[in-house]
Design an enzyme around this catalytic site. Structure first.
Site, short mmCIF file in Angstrom:
data_model
loop_
_atom_site.label_atom_id
_atom_site.label_comp_id
_atom_site.label_asym_id
_atom_site.label_seq_id
_atom_site.Cartn_x
_atom_site.Cartn_y
_atom_site.Cartn_z
N TYR A 40 -11.48 3.91 0.60
CA TYR A 40 -11.26 2.53 0.17
C TYR A 40 -10.15 1.88 1.00
CZ TYR A 40 -9.46 -1.22 -2.83
OH TYR A 40 -9.00 -2.41 -3.30
N SER A 41 -10.39 0.67 1.42
CA SER A 41 -9.41 -0.19 2.08
C SER A 41 -8.80 0.49 3.31
CB SER A 41 -8.35 -0.63 1.07
OG SER A 41 -7.57 -1.69 1.59
N GLU A 42 -7.48 0.67 3.31
CA GLU A 42 -6.85 1.28 4.48
C GLU A 42 -7.26 2.74 4.64
OE1 GLU A 42 -3.03 0.09 3.13
OE2 GLU A 42 -2.80 -1.35 4.77
N ILE A 73 -15.41 1.49 1.40
CA ILE A 73 -15.31 0.46 0.38
C ILE A 73 -14.21 -0.51 0.79
CG2 ILE A 73 -14.90 -0.01 -2.07
CD1 ILE A 73 -15.69 2.99 -2.56
N HIS A 137 -11.66 -7.61 -3.35
CA HIS A 137 -11.20 -6.39 -2.69
C HIS A 137 -10.99 -5.31 -3.76
CE1 HIS A 137 -9.59 -4.47 0.91
NE2 HIS A 137 -8.63 -3.96 0.15
#
Length: 164
Positions: A40-42, A73, A137
């Protein structure tokens, strides 16, 4: 590899990215059951960077590639752990950065949607799939959405196993 300069990257960025990628690769090496990544994300930046580093090591030394698929994601593009630069395709080459099947879980309302699109552009378009949960997000939590996403991920896993 070609890069688009995307902000200032320094030695600390490269060192941090390398450390994160090395930690994940060490875990993969220690557990032969790991064949896929979900991030997810970073964390998706790290996962994408792991896949790219695995591909590089395979080309340079013949080290077997272990990761067969990935779910990103609300992801961000990979970082080249040797230069610290964000990897964004420029269209100057036909290099395939992430050849394994991928599922890109995005939200149409995500303020960082362009990052997810840039990550998608690093992947093989023939086996990369978008899944839009319609939110921001976030990691989707709606039961219906999760069932649909589960179907997409199961299909991706089957596809990745068929490629062996």
């Amino acid at each position: 590899m070609h890069y688009v300069e995307h902000g200032t990257k320094n030695e600390a960025t490269a060192a941090s990215a390398k450390k994160a990628v090395d930690l994940v690769l060490d875990q993969i090496e220690q557990n032969d059951k790991i064949q896929g990544l979900i991030a997810y994300s970073e964390g998706a930046t790290v996962a994408a960077s792991v896949i790219i580093e695995e591909q590089r090591r395979y080309k340079e030394s013949g080290r077997p590639v272990r990761i067969k698929c990935a779910v990103f994601i609300s992801g961000w593009p990979a970082i080249d752990i040797h230069s610290g630069k964000v990897i964004i395709p420029t269209g100057l080459d036909d290099e395939e950065y992430i050849p394994v099947p991928t599922c890109h879980v995005i939200g149409a309302e995500d303020a960082f949607l362009e990052g997810s699109k840039a990550l998608y552009d690093l992947c093989n378009v023939d086996n990369a799939e978008y899944f839009d949960h319609g939110g921001g997000h976030i990691i989707p939590r709606n039961p219906t959405t999760l069932r649909e996403l589960g179907d997409v991920i199961r299909n991706m896993i089957r596809e990745s196993l068929d490629c062996e």
